[in-house]
Design a protein around this motif. Structure first.
Motif, short mmCIF file in Angstrom:
data_model
loop_
_atom_site.label_atom_id
_atom_site.label_comp_id
_atom_site.label_asym_id
_atom_site.label_seq_id
_atom_site.Cartn_x
_atom_site.Cartn_y
_atom_site.Cartn_z
N ILE A 150 0.83 -1.21 0.00
CA ILE A 150 0.00 0.00 0.00
C ILE A 150 0.86 1.25 0.00
CG2 ILE A 150 -1.58 1.38 1.42
CD1 ILE A 150 -3.04 -1.18 2.10
N MET A 151 1.91 1.26 0.82
CA MET A 151 2.75 2.45 0.88
C MET A 151 3.54 2.65 -0.41
SD MET A 151 4.02 2.60 4.86
CE MET A 151 4.17 0.84 5.09
N LEU A 152 4.01 1.56 -1.02
CA LEU A 152 4.72 1.68 -2.29
C LEU A 152 3.79 2.20 -3.39
CD1 LEU A 152 6.91 -1.56 -2.33
CD2 LEU A 152 7.70 0.80 -2.09
N VAL A 153 2.55 1.72 -3.40
CA VAL A 153 1.58 2.19 -4.39
C VAL A 153 1.30 3.68 -4.20
CG1 VAL A 153 -0.84 2.04 -5.12
CG2 VAL A 153 0.49 -0.05 -4.79
N LEU A 154 1.13 4.10 -2.95
CA LEU A 154 0.86 5.51 -2.67
C LEU A 154 2.05 6.39 -3.06
CD1 LEU A 154 -1.10 5.52 0.71
CD2 LEU A 154 -1.91 6.33 -1.51
N PHE A 155 3.26 5.94 -2.73
CA PHE A 155 4.44 6.72 -3.09
C PHE A 155 4.59 6.80 -4.61
CE2 PHE A 155 6.33 5.67 1.25
CZ PHE A 155 6.06 6.93 1.73
N PHE A 156 4.29 5.71 -5.30
CA PHE A 156 4.36 5.72 -6.77
C PHE A 156 3.36 6.71 -7.34
CE2 PHE A 156 2.90 4.21 -10.91
CZ PHE A 156 4.10 4.12 -11.59
N MET A 157 2.13 6.70 -6.79
CA MET A 157 1.10 7.62 -7.26
C MET A 157 1.45 9.06 -6.94
SD MET A 157 -2.42 5.56 -6.35
CE MET A 157 -3.43 6.91 -6.98
N LEU A 158 2.08 9.29 -5.78
CA LEU A 158 2.48 10.65 -5.44
C LEU A 158 3.53 11.20 -6.41
CD1 LEU A 158 2.69 10.42 -1.53
CD2 LEU A 158 1.18 11.92 -2.83
N GLN A 159 4.38 10.32 -6.92
CA GLN A 159 5.46 10.76 -7.81
C GLN A 159 5.07 10.75 -9.28
OE1 GLN A 159 8.40 12.05 -6.92
NE2 GLN A 159 7.81 11.88 -4.77
N LYS A 160 4.20 9.81 -9.69
CA LYS A 160 3.98 9.58 -11.11
C LYS A 160 2.58 9.94 -11.63
CE LYS A 160 8.11 7.84 -11.57
NZ LYS A 160 9.16 8.54 -12.34
N SER A 161 1.60 10.06 -10.75
CA SER A 161 0.23 10.27 -11.21
C SER A 161 -0.14 11.75 -11.19
CB SER A 161 -0.76 9.49 -10.35
OG SER A 161 -0.84 10.04 -9.05
N TRP A 163 -2.84 12.86 -9.82
CA TRP A 163 -3.28 13.12 -8.43
C TRP A 163 -2.09 13.46 -7.55
CZ3 TRP A 163 -1.87 10.01 -4.17
CH2 TRP A 163 -2.47 10.36 -2.97
N GLY A 164 -1.01 12.70 -7.68
CA GLY A 164 0.18 12.95 -6.88
C GLY A 164 0.77 14.31 -7.15
N LEU A 165 0.80 14.71 -8.43
CA LEU A 165 1.30 16.04 -8.78
C LEU A 165 0.43 17.12 -8.13
CD1 LEU A 165 3.22 17.84 -10.41
CD2 LEU A 165 1.67 17.60 -12.35
N SER A 166 -0.88 16.90 -8.13
CA SER A 166 -1.81 17.86 -7.52
C SER A 166 -1.59 17.94 -6.02
CB SER A 166 -3.25 17.46 -7.82
OG SER A 166 -3.50 17.45 -9.21
N VAL A 167 -1.36 16.79 -5.39
CA VAL A 167 -1.10 16.77 -3.94
C VAL A 167 0.19 17.51 -3.63
CG1 VAL A 167 -0.49 15.28 -1.99
CG2 VAL A 167 -2.39 14.65 -3.48
N ARG A 168 1.24 17.26 -4.41
CA ARG A 168 2.53 17.91 -4.15
C ARG A 168 2.45 19.40 -4.42
NH1 ARG A 168 6.19 16.13 -7.72
NH2 ARG A 168 4.85 14.68 -8.86
N ALA A 169 1.68 19.79 -5.42
CA ALA A 169 1.51 21.22 -5.70
C ALA A 169 0.73 21.90 -4.58
CB ALA A 169 0.79 21.41 -7.03
N THR A 170 -0.32 21.24 -4.11
CA THR A 170 -1.12 21.79 -3.00
C THR A 170 -0.29 21.90 -1.74
OG1 THR A 170 -3.14 20.80 -3.95
CG2 THR A 170 -3.21 21.48 -1.63
#
Length: 290
Positions: A150-161, A163-170
């Motif tokens: 679960i954590m690897l999937v979330l970290f992958f999504m934070l870096q590559k998706s 949604w992850g780009l939006s979270v990092r921008a926010t």
């Protein structure tokens, strides 16, 4: 050597539980600019929901865990829409006080709905396996693997998706993110929902070894917050790594030094690290250019 392996295996399971809770806290902190002190209480509430489902239906524990996470997802959305989104312009400290109020609400509502008696949540799978003379249950193996995945999937999504780009921008700058067309209210709502689901999974991993009760997540909440402090609030991965380090250190201190003073020694060690690394092990000092 077998004892050391046993301690390390147990630490991976407990560290995974702490890491899931810490990841939820840091996700909310980075998007809502506040510390969610109610993470453990919300997780406890949804653990009760899952336990009542399994008692009433007899469904497999793994399926009920998914249903419990879906319930937590809904609760996270409601908390954000009803409470947090209304306080978007208040001071971060005021938001923290609001999360303390959420603790009182869930602690008051839970016994009214579920009663005060502890309930038992079953293991996902029974049996055990020997690794180099150390014994580990299949349930612990499942917990370790599920936590990592679960954590690897979330970290992958934070870096590559997207949604992850939006979270990092926010998390970087909420105002600029809104100016660039990112739906920051939706991102914040999703963060609260995902954090609640992660905390509930941590609670259901913990439940078979204790019980589902009103205070089941108190210790996890404290360690998760300490993991965020030790790992640093500036990164998503720092608190997760710190959670595993705390899980390993706690078990080693408890066995080799003192089980009575293990918590005190652990807190002193964390304090010593913070004295030399005020921003945490992976945190960085924020420099504002004028």
């Amino acid at each position: 050597m077998s004892i050391l392996i046993q301690i390390l295996l147990n630490s991976l399971e407990t560290g995974g539980i702490y890491a899931l809770a810490a990841l939820g806290i840091i996700l909310i902190f980075r998007t809502s600019n506040t510390t969610n002190y109610a993470q453990g209480t919300i997780s406890m509430f949804n653990a009760f929901v899952a336990t009542y489902i399994i008692i009433g239906t007899g469904l497999p524990a793994w399926l009920v865990a998914i249903l419990g996470m879906l319930s937590a997802f809904v609760v996270g959305v409601l908390v954000d829409r009803i409470v947090i989104s209304k306080a978007i312009k208040v001071h971060p400290v005021s938001k923290q006080i609001i999360t303390l109020g959420l603790i009182m609400i869930f602690l008051g509502v839970a016994p009214m709905i579920f009663g005060t008696d502890p309930l038992q949540y079953p293991r996902f799978i029974y049996g055990s396996h020997k690794i180099a003379d150390a014994t580990i249950s299949y349930n612990a193996i499942v917990n370790i693997i599920v936590g990592f995945v679960i954590m690897l999937v979330l970290f992958f999504m934070l870096q590559k998706s997207k949604w992850g780009l939006s979270v990092r921008a926010t998390s970087s700058n909420d105002i600029v993110a809104r100016m660039m067309g990112i739906p920051t209210p939706l991102i914040t709502m999703g963060s609260w929902a995902i954090a609640a689901a992660l905390g509930t999974l941590a609670a259901l991993m913990l439940a078979p070894t204790t019980s589902v009760n009103l205070s089941m997540m108190d210790g996890v909440q404290v360690i998760a917050l300490l993991s965020c402090v030790l790992g640093g609030f500036q990164t998503f991965y720092g608190p997760v790594v710190a959670a595993y380090l705390i899980g390993i250190a706690s078990n080693l201190i408890s066995f080799y030094i003192s089980s009575i003073w293990s918590d005190s020694i652990l807190y002193l060690l964390i304090l010593a690290v913070i004295l030399f690394k005020p921003n945490g092990l992976f945190g960085k000092k924020i420099v504002k250019k004028v």
